[in-house]
Design an enzyme around this catalytic site. Structure first.
Site, PDB file in Angstrom:
ATOM      1  CG  LEU A 153      -2.001  -1.596   1.284  1.00  9.38           C
ATOM      2  CD1 LEU A 153      -2.708  -0.512   2.521  1.00  9.38           C
ATOM      3  CD2 LEU A 153      -3.104  -0.746   0.203  1.00  9.38           C
ATOM      4  N   GLY A 154       2.220   1.419   0.770  1.00  7.95           N
ATOM      5  CA  GLY A 154       3.050   2.002   0.243  1.00  7.95           C
ATOM      6  C   GLY A 154       3.913   1.894   1.176  1.00  7.95           C
ATOM      7  N   GLY A 180       5.947   3.585   5.079  1.00  3.50           N
ATOM      8  CA  GLY A 180       5.724   4.401   6.214  1.00  3.50           C
ATOM      9  C   GLY A 180       7.197   4.433   6.526  1.00  3.50           C
ATOM     10  N   GLY A 238       8.879   1.403   7.644  1.00  4.96           N
ATOM     11  CA  GLY A 238       8.666   0.137   6.383  1.00  4.96           C
ATOM     12  C   GLY A 238       6.926  -0.123   6.223  1.00  4.96           C
ATOM     13  CB  VAL A 261       1.752  -0.203   4.770  1.00  6.36           C
ATOM     14  CG1 VAL A 261       0.831  -0.468   5.443  1.00  6.36           C
ATOM     15  CG2 VAL A 261       2.559   1.075   6.185  1.00  6.36           C
ATOM     16  CE  LYS A 304       4.034   1.040  10.565  1.00  6.09           C
ATOM     17  NZ  LYS A 304       3.018   2.549  11.805  1.00  6.09           N
ATOM     18  CG  ASP A 360       4.934  11.676  13.270  1.00  3.20           C
ATOM     19  OD1 ASP A 360       5.089  12.985  12.733  1.00  3.20           O
ATOM     20  OD2 ASP A 360       5.359  10.735  12.683  1.00  3.20           O
TER      21      ASP A 360
END
Ligand SMILES: *[C@@H]1O[C@H](CO)[C@@H](O)[C@H](O)[C@H]1NC(C)=O
Ligand SMILES: *[C@@H]1O[C@H](CO)[C@@H](O)[C@H](O)[C@H]1NC(C)=O
Ligand SMILES: *[C@@H]1O[C@H](CO)[C@@H](O)[C@H](O)[C@H]1NC(C)=O
Ligand SMILES: *[C@@H]1O[C@H](CO)[C@@H](O)[C@H](O)[C@H]1NC(C)=O
Ligand SMILES: *[C@@H]1O[C@H](CO)[C@@H](O)[C@H](O)[C@H]1NC(C)=O
Ligand SMILES: *[C@@H]1O[C@H](CO)[C@@H](O)[C@H](O)[C@H]1NC(C)=O
Ligand SMILES: *[C@@H]1O[C@H](CO)[C@@H](O)[C@H](O)[C@H]1NC(C)=O
Ligand SMILES: *[C@@H]1O[C@H](CO)[C@@H](O)[C@H](O)[C@H]1NC(C)=O
Ligand SMILES: *[C@@H]1O[C@H](CO)[C@@H](O)[C@H](O)[C@H]1NC(C)=O
Ligand SMILES: *[C@@H]1O[C@H](CO)[C@@H](O)[C@H](O)[C@H]1NC(C)=O
Ligand SMILES: *[C@@H]1O[C@H](CO)[C@@H](O)[C@H](O)[C@H]1NC(C)=O
Ligand SMILES: *[C@@H]1O[C@H](CO)[C@@H](O)[C@H](O)[C@H]1NC(C)=O
Length: 785
Positions: free
Chosen positions: A473-474, A476, A479, A481, A495, A592
């Site tokens: 998915l992407g 982060g 690391g 995901v 994740k 964050d």
């Protein structure tokens, strides 16, 4: 109860490894019997049957247990008639029945069938079921002549039915042992109550002790459901009505046990500790006890007192010592069309006495029908599937209503209130609802709501097609995901923390413990984790709409967010953050908060994610200092970026930035080449000139309300003030956002809106930038200025 949540592994290797040739058989025939001391073992060594003495008892009983866990007995044959010596045998008697015979006392126990089999064979199956069948009949679907699953003791194993065979009138239910040393039937039972709609209830004699809400098509309403561990089923037809649950992962050992003190407990075997983990236990606290508050009131565990009358009701004036104090109508219902219904959200539905059910009505028809009849006090949907359907109407007292806690599937009920009452208390009631979602520490720690399982690397790998790039998915900060699909079809986000993430195992575990304790509708839900070999993996609920930054900043915008959605997103993030900051006296500082950490579910409800840097504050601690300044530039408050000081006020700062970004669809850092330097500076400049309106994303020009917009920008500017002391708390923020009559203070000039402020901030006190992603690029751009 104090076990760490990650100590438990899904995959039990024991069964796989221990399959070996064994002399123990799994069958009994008229010519084969077992004596005290001998055992039947099911074909894959999962269950064992034999004679045993419970606890300190000297008596002998015939029972079934997991071979691996011989002190947890799941079924007992001769509960009512102990054997006094060790001379009993289990065999098939001349009547074709399974019998326990004893030299002195003759037949101790019998399966009591009237039908005789031609060639009876008894077998202990791998499900834990002891069955008696006819070996002559080759027709396997003819089923069993007799089975232990039809006569539960105190334990419901996966695959067992709890409920009614309507053709024979057999009810299968659990009965507690009298004590740990005595398996004879105690006073407590756990059964499927099938009045109107099926629900699970524990009884003390004939008195209800604890009930789930009714089956709503998916789950028992407001009961904790671990749908990623087992599949619950309710079958409701002409022949039978029953509940059963089946494990997705068959090696996992689980059971639902009614203990001698009347607690119903969902237990899962912890392979690593060699102990049972309590997933759910009840009743454990006041609100769980059936009708604890008396009629027409709501029980909330996080309030003092716990009980509160429903709107339109007041405490009955006369004290009645024999039952809990009830609430009675505060006015005669006018019984005109002027009566109104007030929704109470997120509760366990009232008990189903004096209830009418019409499954073909929708909510609108339900309301009209209820309004017609003076004695109708409340209505609700009976099913939640398909956005809600069916109609339940209550005609008597509303009993056993409690606030749902955590992620338990609470539901809405509409209560009849005379028109004269509606205006009066509405505000108050809304306030109450607003204040409630925050969970309660006591309940969480007791019910193990916050508990979550360990996944095996193999199962995570299978869920993500071996971490394939198609599923990614992407990336982060910590690391990649992946999207995954669990065994039960549930979609998850996986994740995988990279080994460079700089986190040690202990830190990782501590964080998991922290996240596991947090439960709020605006926080992303952690389903479990995996720690195996070098891997550290977190499994979250899947958010199909990705993150807020994509909707705000990506160009071209495919489906820009409307004004209504933005308002809701802002208010809900504020709620989520308020929950973090005030959670049961523990403060969690997210550290964050940013648009890419706000995930959106299928209905565009925002959920705060990524607690990789979150810190928990205990007791009266208000502020802390770190040498390791991690976070995302643009969202970091000046005192944190410069001195490593963080507090709830640093999150408030980030929230202010997020709020401005959500209104403007611009990143805080998009203004580095303008005179305003930052979005904060821009907002301030416009605000000073009374032109704050111009900040808004142009696509919202025709939708937005000027008053709300102005209010929001004012609140945002209060949040991003230079001095942390000046910034409001999230509690104040929420009330400023939602209460139009609260007077807003005038903000001071925000941080990072002048060269002076910026200069001081460019370089953090030391060089560590643990979560340096996009932010570092920006940092260098800014630096060059
Ligand atoms: C019955 O079992 C006991 C031990 O529990 C033993 O001492 C006794 O001899 C047995 N009686 C007979 C008749 O087999
Ligand atoms: C079994 O036999 C013993 C000795 O004869 C007797 O004391 C006992 O009461 C009997 N138990 C039952 C359950 O019949
Ligand atoms: C079997 O039937 C007998 C006589 O009706 C009864 O006493 C006994 O309790 C029954 N046993 C079981 C296990 O139901
Ligand atoms: C069941 O019947 C078959 C033949 O029909 C036989 O081979 C088998 O041994 C029987 N099983 C038992 C447990 O008696
Ligand atoms: C097997 O038993 C079932 C239920 O008794 C019956 O409906 C079915 O026709 C039987 N099949 C055969 C092949 O005998
Ligand atoms: C069961 O209930 C009876 C009265 O209803 C009581 O006397 C007895 O002590 C109870 N037993 C247990 C184990 O609670
Ligand atoms: C069950 O009822 C008995 C009285 O019949 C009472 O003494 C006991 O405390 C009750 N148990 C629970 C768990 O409420
Ligand atoms: C108290 O409650 C009991 C049980 O509902 C009822 O029978 C009794 O009449 C009530 N007493 C008073 C004074 O209301
Ligand atoms: C249920 O509601 C439908 C639609 O309003 C109505 O036609 C039907 O008669 C109702 N059924 C019962 C049993 O009241
Ligand atoms: C209201 O509903 C109750 C319960 O179904 C019923 O007994 C009563 O007759 C109804 N009254 C009217 C006026 O419809
Ligand atoms: C995943 O890897 C295993 C072993 O390396 C392999 O057997 C399996 O087919 C792979 N599955 C997929 C979906 O690629
Ligand atoms: C809104 O704020 C005003 C002024 O602070 C306060 O009196 C009122 O109670 C608040 N209303 C709500 C619903 O919070």
């Amino acid at each position: 109860m104090g076990n760490l949540p990650f100590s438990y592994s899904f995959i039990s290797c024991v069964f796989l490894l221990s399959i070996k040739l064994s002399i123990a058989a799994d069958t009994i025939t008229p010519s084969r019997f077992i004596r005290d001391g001998e055992k039947l073992v099911s074909s894959s060594q999962r269950f064992e049957l034999g004679f045993f003495s419970p606890g300190k008892s000297k008596y002998r009983y015939l029972g079934i247990w997991y071979k691996q866990i011989s002190d947890t007995v799941v079924w007992v044959a001769n509960r009512n008639r102990p054997i006094f010596d060790s001379n009993a045998t289990l065999t098939i008697g001349s009547s074709g029945n399974l019998v326990i015979l004893n030299l002195k006392n003759g037949t101790i126990w019998s399966s009591n069938m009237t039908r005789k089999a031609g060639s009876p064979v008894a077998q202990l199956l791998d499900t834990g079921n002891l069955v008696l069948r006819d070996n002559f009949s080759s027709n396997s679907s003819e089923g069993h002549l007799w089975q232990s699953f039809d006569h539960p003791s105190d334990t419901l194993l996966p695959g067992m039915k709890l409920g009614w065979d309507l053709k024979t009138g057999l009810e299968r239910y659990q009965t507690s042992w009298r004590s740990a040393d005595d398996p004879s039937p105690g006073n407590y039972t756990h059964r499927l109550d099938i009045h109107v709609l099926p629900k699970l209830c524990t009884y003390n004699g004939s008195v209800k002790l604890l009930c789930s809400g009714p089956w709503n098509g998916v789950a028992f309403q407001a009961a904790p459901s671990y749908s990623y561990l087992y599949e619950p089923t309710v079958v409701d037809n002409e022949d039978e009505i029953y509940y059963r649950y089946d494990s997705y992962n068959s090696p996992i050992i689980m059971m639902l046990k009614l203990n001698p003190s009347g607690k119903i407990q969902r237990l899962i075997w912890n392979e690593r500790n060699n102990g049972w983990e309590v997933f759910f236990s009840g009743p454990d606290y006041f609100c769980q006890i059936f009708g604890s508050c008396g009629a027409n009131s709501v029980c909330s565990i996080d309030k003092t007192p716990n009980c509160e009358c429903l709107m339109g009701f007041k405490l009955e004036s006369q004290l009645n010592q024999t039952r809990p104090r009830s609430c009675v109508r505060s006015h005669l219902v006018d019984c005109t069309n002027r009566d109104r219904f007030v929704m109470i959200d997120d509760i366990k539905l009232p008990d189903l006495e004096e209830v009418l059910l019409n499954e073909s009505m929708n909510l609108k028809e339900c309301e009209a029908e209820c309004l017609k009849n003076c004695t109708c006090r409340a209505y609700a949907n009976s099913k939640v599937t398909g956005g809600g359907s069916g109609c339940l109407m209550w005609f008597g007292d509303l009993v056993d209503i409690r606030k749902a806690i955590g992620h338990n599937n609470g539901q809405s009920v509409y209560i009849r209130v005379p028109a004269s009452e509606v205006g009066k208390k509405k505000l108050l009631w809304i306030l109450v609802i607003l204040a409630l979602p925050a969970g309660n520490k006591a309940a969480n720690s007791k019910t193990r709501d916050s508990w979550f399982p360990m996944f095996s690397l193999a199962s995570v790998s299978a869920a993500t097609a071996n971490f394939s790039t198609e599923n990614k998915l992407g990336e982060g900060g910590f690391g990649p995901v992946y999207k995954g699909r669990l065994h039960n079809g549930q979609e998850v986000a996986v994740k995988r923390l990279s080994s460079q993430s700089g986190q040690g195992l202990e830190e990782f575990k501590n964080e998991i413990k922290l996240i596991a304790k947090l439960q709020h509708r605006n926080l992303v839900r952690l389903l479990g984790c995996c720690i195996e070999l070098e891997e550290k993996i977190l499994i979250y609920e899947y958010m199909p709409n990705k993150s807020l930054d994509i909707f705000l900043f990506d160009t071209p915008k495919e489906s820009p967010l409307g004004w209504e959605t933005r308002v809701r997103v802002i208010e809900e993030i504020a709620q989520g953050l308020l929950y973090l900051h005030q959670y049961s006296r523990l403060r969690v500082i997210h550290r964050d908060l940013k648009a890419s950490n706000i995930l959106l579910d299928k209905d565009m409800n925002p959920k705060i994610s990524d607690f990789g840097m979150a810190k928990m504050f205990g007791g009266d601690e208000l502020q802390s200092k770190t040498k390791r300044i991690v976070g995302t530039y643009g969202y970091m408050s000046p005192e944190y970026a410069q001195q490593g000081l963080f507090s709830i006020k640093s999150d408030v700062f980030s929230f202010g930035v997020l709020l401005l970004e959500t209104l403007s669809s611009k990143r805080n850092t998009d203004f580095s080449n303008t005179d305003s330097l930052t979005l904060l500076g821009r907002a301030w400049d416009l605000w000073k000139d009374d032109r704050a309106w111009e900040l808004i994303d142009p696509i919202l020009q025709n939708e937005a309300s000027y008053l709300i917009l102005n209010r929001y920008i004012n609140v945002a500017l209060l949040c991003v003030q230079e001095d942390a002391v000046d910034r409001p708390t999230m509690f104040e923020v929420v009330s400023m956002l939602t209460n139009e009559t609260v007077n807003l203070p005038h903000p001071q000039q925000p941080a990072f809106s002048s060269i002076r402020g910026l200069k001081n901030t460019i370089l953090p006190a030391n060089g560590e930038t643990g979560a340096c992603s996009v932010s570092c690029l920006t940092l260098s751009v800014m630096d060059a200025r």
